[in-house]
Design a protein around this motif. Structure first.
Motif, PDB file in Angstrom:
ATOM      1  N   ALA A 185     -32.225 -66.988 -15.432  1.00  0.00           N
ATOM      2  CA  ALA A 185     -32.333 -68.252 -15.717  1.00  0.00           C
ATOM      3  C   ALA A 185     -30.814 -69.207 -15.924  1.00  0.00           C
ATOM      4  O   ALA A 185     -30.215 -69.016 -16.859  1.00  0.00           O
ATOM      5  CB  ALA A 185     -32.973 -68.720 -17.214  1.00  0.00           C
ATOM      6  N   SER A 186     -30.460 -69.515 -14.826  1.00  0.00           N
ATOM      7  CA  SER A 186     -28.680 -69.992 -14.779  1.00  0.00           C
ATOM      8  C   SER A 186     -28.759 -71.461 -14.868  1.00  0.00           C
ATOM      9  O   SER A 186     -29.423 -72.194 -13.775  1.00  0.00           O
ATOM     10  CB  SER A 186     -28.039 -69.498 -13.682  1.00  0.00           C
ATOM     11  OG  SER A 186     -26.774 -70.083 -13.762  1.00  0.00           O
ATOM     12  N   GLU A 237     -26.977 -65.823 -18.556  1.00  0.00           N
ATOM     13  CA  GLU A 237     -27.915 -66.093 -17.574  1.00  0.00           C
ATOM     14  C   GLU A 237     -29.100 -64.984 -17.229  1.00  0.00           C
ATOM     15  O   GLU A 237     -30.048 -65.514 -16.805  1.00  0.00           O
ATOM     16  CB  GLU A 237     -27.128 -66.473 -16.334  1.00  0.00           C
ATOM     17  CG  GLU A 237     -26.570 -65.549 -15.483  1.00  0.00           C
ATOM     18  CD  GLU A 237     -25.715 -65.854 -14.202  1.00  0.00           C
ATOM     19  OE1 GLU A 237     -25.778 -67.104 -13.728  1.00  0.00           O
ATOM     20  OE2 GLU A 237     -25.261 -65.145 -13.340  1.00  0.00           O
ATOM     21  N   VAL A 255     -38.480 -65.429 -19.898  1.00  0.00           N
ATOM     22  CA  VAL A 255     -38.179 -66.924 -19.401  1.00  0.00           C
ATOM     23  C   VAL A 255     -39.566 -67.534 -19.763  1.00  0.00           C
ATOM     24  O   VAL A 255     -40.390 -66.969 -19.742  1.00  0.00           O
ATOM     25  CB  VAL A 255     -37.738 -66.932 -17.864  1.00  0.00           C
ATOM     26  CG1 VAL A 255     -36.491 -66.464 -17.531  1.00  0.00           C
ATOM     27  CG2 VAL A 255     -38.999 -66.111 -17.089  1.00  0.00           C
ATOM     28  N   ILE A 301     -38.520 -73.036 -14.411  1.00  0.00           N
ATOM     29  CA  ILE A 301     -38.015 -71.931 -15.561  1.00  0.00           C
ATOM     30  C   ILE A 301     -37.236 -72.846 -16.397  1.00  0.00           C
ATOM     31  O   ILE A 301     -36.267 -73.611 -15.764  1.00  0.00           O
ATOM     32  CB  ILE A 301     -37.243 -70.687 -15.048  1.00  0.00           C
ATOM     33  CG1 ILE A 301     -38.238 -69.965 -14.122  1.00  0.00           C
ATOM     34  CG2 ILE A 301     -36.672 -70.099 -16.213  1.00  0.00           C
ATOM     35  CD1 ILE A 301     -37.569 -68.722 -13.722  1.00  0.00           C
ATOM     36  N   ASP A 317     -33.256 -73.344 -16.232  1.00  0.00           N
ATOM     37  CA  ASP A 317     -32.649 -73.102 -15.005  1.00  0.00           C
ATOM     38  C   ASP A 317     -32.338 -74.134 -14.052  1.00  0.00           C
ATOM     39  O   ASP A 317     -32.681 -75.180 -14.463  1.00  0.00           O
ATOM     40  CB  ASP A 317     -33.554 -72.333 -13.894  1.00  0.00           C
ATOM     41  CG  ASP A 317     -33.115 -71.677 -12.876  1.00  0.00           C
ATOM     42  OD1 ASP A 317     -32.467 -70.715 -13.037  1.00  0.00           O
ATOM     43  OD2 ASP A 317     -33.500 -72.332 -11.750  1.00  0.00           O
ATOM     44  N   ARG A 318     -31.192 -74.081 -13.253  1.00  0.00           N
ATOM     45  CA  ARG A 318     -30.729 -75.126 -12.418  1.00  0.00           C
ATOM     46  C   ARG A 318     -31.795 -75.859 -11.526  1.00  0.00           C
ATOM     47  O   ARG A 318     -31.463 -77.099 -11.219  1.00  0.00           O
ATOM     48  CB  ARG A 318     -29.610 -74.396 -11.590  1.00  0.00           C
ATOM     49  CG  ARG A 318     -29.985 -73.660 -10.679  1.00  0.00           C
ATOM     50  CD  ARG A 318     -29.055 -72.685 -10.066  1.00  0.00           C
ATOM     51  NE  ARG A 318     -29.307 -71.593  -9.355  1.00  0.00           N
ATOM     52  CZ  ARG A 318     -30.011 -70.432  -9.411  1.00  0.00           C
ATOM     53  NH1 ARG A 318     -30.427 -70.114 -10.577  1.00  0.00           N
ATOM     54  NH2 ARG A 318     -30.421 -69.634  -8.648  1.00  0.00           N
ATOM     55  N   TYR A 319     -32.657 -75.336 -11.295  1.00  0.00           N
ATOM     56  CA  TYR A 319     -33.789 -75.969 -10.499  1.00  0.00           C
ATOM     57  C   TYR A 319     -35.119 -76.637 -11.255  1.00  0.00           C
ATOM     58  O   TYR A 319     -35.583 -77.138 -10.590  1.00  0.00           O
ATOM     59  CB  TYR A 319     -34.219 -75.003  -9.496  1.00  0.00           C
ATOM     60  CG  TYR A 319     -33.304 -74.691  -8.340  1.00  0.00           C
ATOM     61  CD1 TYR A 319     -32.704 -75.470  -7.526  1.00  0.00           C
ATOM     62  CD2 TYR A 319     -32.942 -73.331  -8.223  1.00  0.00           C
ATOM     63  CE1 TYR A 319     -31.760 -75.229  -6.670  1.00  0.00           C
ATOM     64  CE2 TYR A 319     -31.877 -72.792  -7.315  1.00  0.00           C
ATOM     65  CZ  TYR A 319     -31.289 -73.924  -6.452  1.00  0.00           C
ATOM     66  OH  TYR A 319     -30.450 -73.309  -5.614  1.00  0.00           O
ATOM     67  N   SER A 361     -39.258 -73.917  -7.304  1.00  0.00           N
ATOM     68  CA  SER A 361     -38.268 -73.972  -8.267  1.00  0.00           C
ATOM     69  C   SER A 361     -38.167 -72.353  -8.999  1.00  0.00           C
ATOM     70  O   SER A 361     -37.370 -72.083  -9.851  1.00  0.00           O
ATOM     71  CB  SER A 361     -38.941 -74.758  -9.301  1.00  0.00           C
ATOM     72  OG  SER A 361     -40.310 -74.466  -9.725  1.00  0.00           O
ATOM     73  N   VAL A 362     -39.078 -71.614  -8.345  1.00  0.00           N
ATOM     74  CA  VAL A 362     -39.015 -69.964  -8.938  1.00  0.00           C
ATOM     75  C   VAL A 362     -38.823 -69.086  -7.750  1.00  0.00           C
ATOM     76  O   VAL A 362     -39.664 -69.270  -6.730  1.00  0.00           O
ATOM     77  CB  VAL A 362     -40.265 -69.684  -9.931  1.00  0.00           C
ATOM     78  CG1 VAL A 362     -40.320 -68.371 -10.297  1.00  0.00           C
ATOM     79  CG2 VAL A 362     -40.295 -70.676 -11.066  1.00  0.00           C
ATOM     80  N   ARG A 393     -29.208 -64.314  -6.754  1.00  0.00           N
ATOM     81  CA  ARG A 393     -29.494 -65.563  -7.278  1.00  0.00           C
ATOM     82  C   ARG A 393     -30.951 -66.045  -7.160  1.00  0.00           C
ATOM     83  O   ARG A 393     -31.238 -67.019  -7.109  1.00  0.00           O
ATOM     84  CB  ARG A 393     -28.435 -66.757  -6.610  1.00  0.00           C
ATOM     85  CG  ARG A 393     -27.242 -66.360  -6.883  1.00  0.00           C
ATOM     86  CD  ARG A 393     -26.643 -66.223  -8.208  1.00  0.00           C
ATOM     87  NE  ARG A 393     -26.466 -67.364  -8.813  1.00  0.00           N
ATOM     88  CZ  ARG A 393     -26.401 -67.354 -10.412  1.00  0.00           C
ATOM     89  NH1 ARG A 393     -26.128 -66.061 -10.940  1.00  0.00           N
ATOM     90  NH2 ARG A 393     -26.472 -68.384 -10.944  1.00  0.00           N
ATOM     91  N   ASN A 412     -34.413 -65.441  -9.473  1.00  0.00           N
ATOM     92  CA  ASN A 412     -34.762 -65.755 -10.700  1.00  0.00           C
ATOM     93  C   ASN A 412     -35.799 -64.404 -11.370  1.00  0.00           C
ATOM     94  O   ASN A 412     -35.418 -63.966 -12.453  1.00  0.00           O
ATOM     95  CB  ASN A 412     -35.791 -66.845 -11.072  1.00  0.00           C
ATOM     96  CG  ASN A 412     -35.368 -68.300 -10.755  1.00  0.00           C
ATOM     97  OD1 ASN A 412     -35.942 -68.984  -9.744  1.00  0.00           O
ATOM     98  ND2 ASN A 412     -34.399 -68.565 -11.493  1.00  0.00           N
TER      99      ASN A 412
END
Length: 159
Positions: free
Chosen positions: A9-10, A30, A35, A43, A46-48, A58-59, A78, A80
């Motif tokens: 989860a970045s 990260e 999560v 998540i 997370d960036r998305y 998104s995942v 990169r 998840n």
């Protein structure tokens, strides 16, 4: 037995700009032991998360069996969720249910996650080509829930 090997989860994008310049530094923490997912959002952290452009993707999930040994993990690709024993690349169009002990979380598998040129930088030259067709999948979470590293029960069914 199937398992969740790693979770990422970045809050930041690391692969921006030209791949020849290298990735941005990884933020601390990260890679996480668990999560929290939110239906339709992604998540948490997370960036998305909650980004309208990524609502159906998104995942991301990738199978360990698709990655070259040894030691390539989520920090390099990169995605998840890194799993073992689940043929995620075969599940596009299905609903994947994962339960790592806190109750089931359903993910609508919307599309394949195609590898990008960064794979040649982060893994090894030729990795992008080697991962074609097995770069994981993009998903939309259908439930709120928690996933943890460790053994996981899973099912898949057509939507």
């Amino acid at each position: 037995m199937p398992e969740i090997i790693e979770l990422l989860a970045s809050p930041v994008h690391r692969f921006e700009g030209r791949s020849g310049d290298g990735p941005a530094p990884a933020p601390p923490g990260e890679l996480v032991p668990a999560v929290r997912l939110r239906a339709g959002l992604g998540i948490v952290g997370d960036r998305y998360f909650g980004k309208p452009a990524h609502r159906d993707a998104s995942v991301t999930v990738i199978a360990r069996e698709s990655l070259p040994p040894p030691g390539v993990g989520l920090a390099a690709v990169r995605r998840n969720i890194l799993v073992s024993g689940i043929p995620v690349d075969d599940l596009v169009g299905e609903i994947l249910t994962l339960d790592s002990g806190d109750g089931p979380v359903r993910l609508q598998v919307t599309s394949k996650a195609h590898p990008c040129v960064w794979m040649d930088v982060m893994i090894a030259p030729g990795a992008r080509k080697a991962l074609r067709g097995k770069g994981g999948v993009r998903c939309a979470p259908l439930d709120d829930g928690i996933l943890r590293v460790g053994p996981v029960l899973w099912t898949a069914r057509p939507r």
